[in-house]
Scaffold this motif. Sequence first.
Motif, PDB file in Angstrom:
ATOM      1  N   ILE A 150       0.859  -1.184   0.000  1.00 57.14           N
ATOM      2  CA  ILE A 150       0.000   0.000   0.000  1.00 57.14           C
ATOM      3  C   ILE A 150       0.895   1.234   0.000  1.00 57.14           C
ATOM      4  N   LEU A 151       0.551   2.206  -0.830  1.00 60.30           N
ATOM      5  CA  LEU A 151       1.297   3.463  -0.870  1.00 60.30           C
ATOM      6  C   LEU A 151       0.304   4.620  -0.875  1.00 60.30           C
ATOM      7  N   ILE A 152       0.497   5.573   0.035  1.00 56.51           N
ATOM      8  CA  ILE A 152      -0.328   6.782   0.111  1.00 56.51           C
ATOM      9  C   ILE A 152       0.598   7.983   0.013  1.00 56.51           C
ATOM     10  N   VAL A 153       0.339   8.880  -0.918  1.00 59.97           N
ATOM     11  CA  VAL A 153       1.152  10.090  -1.066  1.00 59.97           C
ATOM     12  C   VAL A 153       0.242  11.300  -0.970  1.00 59.97           C
ATOM     13  N   TRP A 154       0.777  12.414  -0.439  1.00 55.24           N
ATOM     14  CA  TRP A 154      -0.024  13.626  -0.326  1.00 55.24           C
ATOM     15  C   TRP A 154       0.877  14.853  -0.341  1.00 55.24           C
ATOM     16  N   ASN A 155       0.245  15.996  -0.543  1.00 59.64           N
ATOM     17  CA  ASN A 155       0.931  17.285  -0.565  1.00 59.64           C
ATOM     18  C   ASN A 155       0.853  17.901   0.822  1.00 59.64           C
ATOM     19  N   SER A 156       1.998  18.054   1.468  1.00 60.58           N
ATOM     20  CA  SER A 156       2.013  18.524   2.854  1.00 60.58           C
ATOM     21  C   SER A 156       1.667  19.999   2.986  1.00 60.58           C
ATOM     22  N   SER A 157       1.652  20.734   1.862  1.00 58.35           N
ATOM     23  CA  SER A 157       1.238  22.135   1.932  1.00 58.35           C
ATOM     24  C   SER A 157      -0.288  22.259   1.956  1.00 58.35           C
ATOM     25  N   ILE A 158      -0.996  21.180   1.647  1.00 59.16           N
ATOM     26  CA  ILE A 158      -2.460  21.172   1.677  1.00 59.16           C
ATOM     27  C   ILE A 158      -2.973  20.405   2.884  1.00 59.16           C
ATOM     28  N   PHE A 159      -2.382  19.238   3.160  1.00 57.72           N
ATOM     29  CA  PHE A 159      -2.801  18.419   4.292  1.00 57.72           C
ATOM     30  C   PHE A 159      -1.599  18.078   5.169  1.00 57.72           C
ATOM     31  N   GLY A 160      -1.818  18.154   6.456  1.00 58.33           N
ATOM     32  CA  GLY A 160      -0.869  17.574   7.383  1.00 58.33           C
ATOM     33  C   GLY A 160      -1.298  16.156   7.672  1.00 58.33           C
ATOM     34  N   GLY A 161      -0.391  15.210   7.543  1.00 62.42           N
ATOM     35  CA  GLY A 161      -0.724  13.806   7.718  1.00 62.42           C
ATOM     36  C   GLY A 161      -0.018  13.199   8.916  1.00 62.42           C
ATOM     37  N   THR A 162      -0.785  12.508   9.755  1.00 60.27           N
ATOM     38  CA  THR A 162      -0.231  11.812  10.910  1.00 60.27           C
ATOM     39  C   THR A 162      -0.485  10.320  10.758  1.00 60.27           C
ATOM     40  N   LEU A 163       0.574   9.547  10.714  1.00 57.95           N
ATOM     41  CA  LEU A 163       0.442   8.104  10.550  1.00 57.95           C
ATOM     42  C   LEU A 163      -0.034   7.483  11.863  1.00 57.95           C
ATOM     43  N   LEU A 164      -1.209   6.846  11.824  1.00 59.45           N
ATOM     44  CA  LEU A 164      -1.783   6.250  13.029  1.00 59.45           C
ATOM     45  C   LEU A 164      -1.471   4.763  13.145  1.00 59.45           C
ATOM     46  N   GLN A 165      -1.557   4.057  12.030  1.00 56.89           N
ATOM     47  CA  GLN A 165      -1.294   2.617  12.054  1.00 56.89           C
ATOM     48  C   GLN A 165      -0.693   2.174  10.726  1.00 56.89           C
ATOM     49  N   VAL A 166       0.217   1.217  10.811  1.00 53.09           N
ATOM     50  CA  VAL A 166       0.715   0.519   9.623  1.00 53.09           C
ATOM     51  C   VAL A 166       0.636  -0.974   9.915  1.00 53.09           C
ATOM     52  N   GLN A 167      -0.210  -1.654   9.176  1.00 56.79           N
ATOM     53  CA  GLN A 167      -0.339  -3.105   9.290  1.00 56.79           C
ATOM     54  C   GLN A 167       0.103  -3.741   7.973  1.00 56.79           C
ATOM     55  N   GLN A 168       0.251  -5.036   7.994  1.00 56.28           N
ATOM     56  CA  GLN A 168       0.582  -5.742   6.756  1.00 56.28           C
ATOM     57  C   GLN A 168      -0.508  -5.550   5.707  1.00 56.28           C
ATOM     58  N   PHE A 169      -1.739  -5.321   6.168  1.00 58.87           N
ATOM     59  CA  PHE A 169      -2.892  -5.248   5.271  1.00 58.87           C
ATOM     60  C   PHE A 169      -3.582  -3.885   5.292  1.00 58.87           C
ATOM     61  N   VAL A 227      -5.182  16.608   8.290  1.00 60.62           N
ATOM     62  CA  VAL A 227      -5.678  17.890   8.771  1.00 60.62           C
ATOM     63  C   VAL A 227      -5.486  18.919   7.670  1.00 60.62           C
ATOM     64  N   SER A 228      -6.557  19.585   7.274  1.00 57.03           N
ATOM     65  CA  SER A 228      -6.484  20.584   6.215  1.00 57.03           C
ATOM     66  C   SER A 228      -5.717  21.815   6.693  1.00 57.03           C
ATOM     67  N   ARG A 229      -4.755  22.277   5.888  1.00 52.28           N
ATOM     68  CA  ARG A 229      -4.023  23.503   6.209  1.00 52.28           C
ATOM     69  C   ARG A 229      -4.916  24.730   6.033  1.00 52.28           C
ATOM     70  N   HIS A 230      -5.992  24.561   5.286  1.00 50.16           N
ATOM     71  CA  HIS A 230      -6.862  25.691   4.959  1.00 50.16           C
ATOM     72  C   HIS A 230      -7.848  26.003   6.081  1.00 50.16           C
ATOM     73  N   ASN A 231      -8.543  24.963   6.574  1.00 49.53           N
ATOM     74  CA  ASN A 231      -9.595  25.217   7.564  1.00 49.53           C
ATOM     75  C   ASN A 231      -9.523  24.293   8.783  1.00 49.53           C
ATOM     76  N   ASN A 232      -8.420  23.542   8.904  1.00 49.28           N
ATOM     77  CA  ASN A 232      -8.197  22.662  10.064  1.00 49.28           C
ATOM     78  C   ASN A 232      -9.216  21.529  10.192  1.00 49.28           C
ATOM     79  N   GLU A 233      -9.932  21.216   9.119  1.00 49.50           N
ATOM     80  CA  GLU A 233     -10.829  20.058   9.161  1.00 49.50           C
ATOM     81  C   GLU A 233     -10.012  18.773   9.230  1.00 49.50           C
ATOM     82  N   ARG A 234     -10.504  17.831  10.012  1.00 50.62           N
ATOM     83  CA  ARG A 234      -9.803  16.561  10.203  1.00 50.62           C
ATOM     84  C   ARG A 234     -10.612  15.405   9.618  1.00 50.62           C
ATOM     85  N   TRP A 235      -9.905  14.478   9.022  1.00 47.75           N
ATOM     86  CA  TRP A 235     -10.546  13.266   8.550  1.00 47.75           C
ATOM     87  C   TRP A 235      -9.508  12.147   8.504  1.00 47.75           C
TER      88      TRP A 235
END
Length: 338
Positions: A25-44, A51-59
């Motif tokens: 699995i590979l996930i890539v993102w633009n850190s100037s738009i979203f801040g990403g915090t890795l919560l879990q890495v499993q084999q599957f 977190v949005s840099r624009h309005n701080n919305e989290r998902w």
Amino acid sequence: MIKSFCPKIFDSFAFSPSLGASGGILIVWNSSIFGGTLLQVQQFAVVIEFVSRHNNERWNLVVVYGPCQGEARDNFVTWLYHLNIPVDENWLLLGDFNFLRFMDNRNLPGGDLNDMFIFNEIIGHLGLLELPIKGRSYTWSNMQDAPLLEQLDWFFTSVDWISDYPMTEVLPLARTASDHVPCMVTIKTSIPKSNIFRFENYWLELEGFMDCVDSSWQKQSRKGHITARIADKFKSLRMCLKRWQKNISKLKTLICKCNSVILLLDELEEYRTLYRHESNFRIVVKSHVEKLLDLQCLYWRKRCTIRYIKVGGENTKFFHAMATERYRRNSIASLKIA
């Protein structure tokens, strides 16, 4: 390795390594738009909080690659069942779960009923809502002449996600290389575009371009000084190229139409085996798509210049969204005359 196929603006990533030729699995993102915090890495699975840099919305994004059998599959089921999804948070789960939900999720008789019960129980337990794939019944093919087709890829959200992002859609793309159907999750928006003229490098590869340049350059100029004549010729060339480009199809449109043909043939294959000429035509269209993608690569390569280093976010979707917001704020909807 990632830099070889991802645009430079995607500067952050997380991954779960593959086992041999499967998984990964590979996930890539633009850190100037979203801040990403890795919560879990499993084999599957990989779980990331954005977190949005624009309005701080989290998902939260969960990308899975479900094992097919054995102990790894049992571990995946146990992990997924006990995944903690708070009711007041936005979660998006997607990927190849390697599960069917119903008997009609495959085009041939078969399927494990026990697996279906387990998968549906997990979905109900987590309180997930399915995002249906527009216009497709299956997402995987064994790529045989009389193919087995199944829906193994699924897209789910938490309840809050649908309330906050009601226009979320899953759109299938053409299956040009993989045995899985690529899918794109979208939240629609509209961004105004500039009408300024830009010379595109890929024009050099198109038929008729040099004829247009030659005919324009041969025109006589009434300017007296040599520099004025050259400037006049460039101005004339710009006008000729603007007229010429209106007669050529846009790359995005061509690629979209070719993908639509491939998509149509893929859908037809779900109902019957393709005839020889249909199968050959799909191969030809896929080859043409590869050539168009090479031209599109030239198009985007021009936009990844040193200018990005100087102006930063001007080439990002965040900049485009901010420009849209300014456009809306500055527009005059109506005038009231007292």
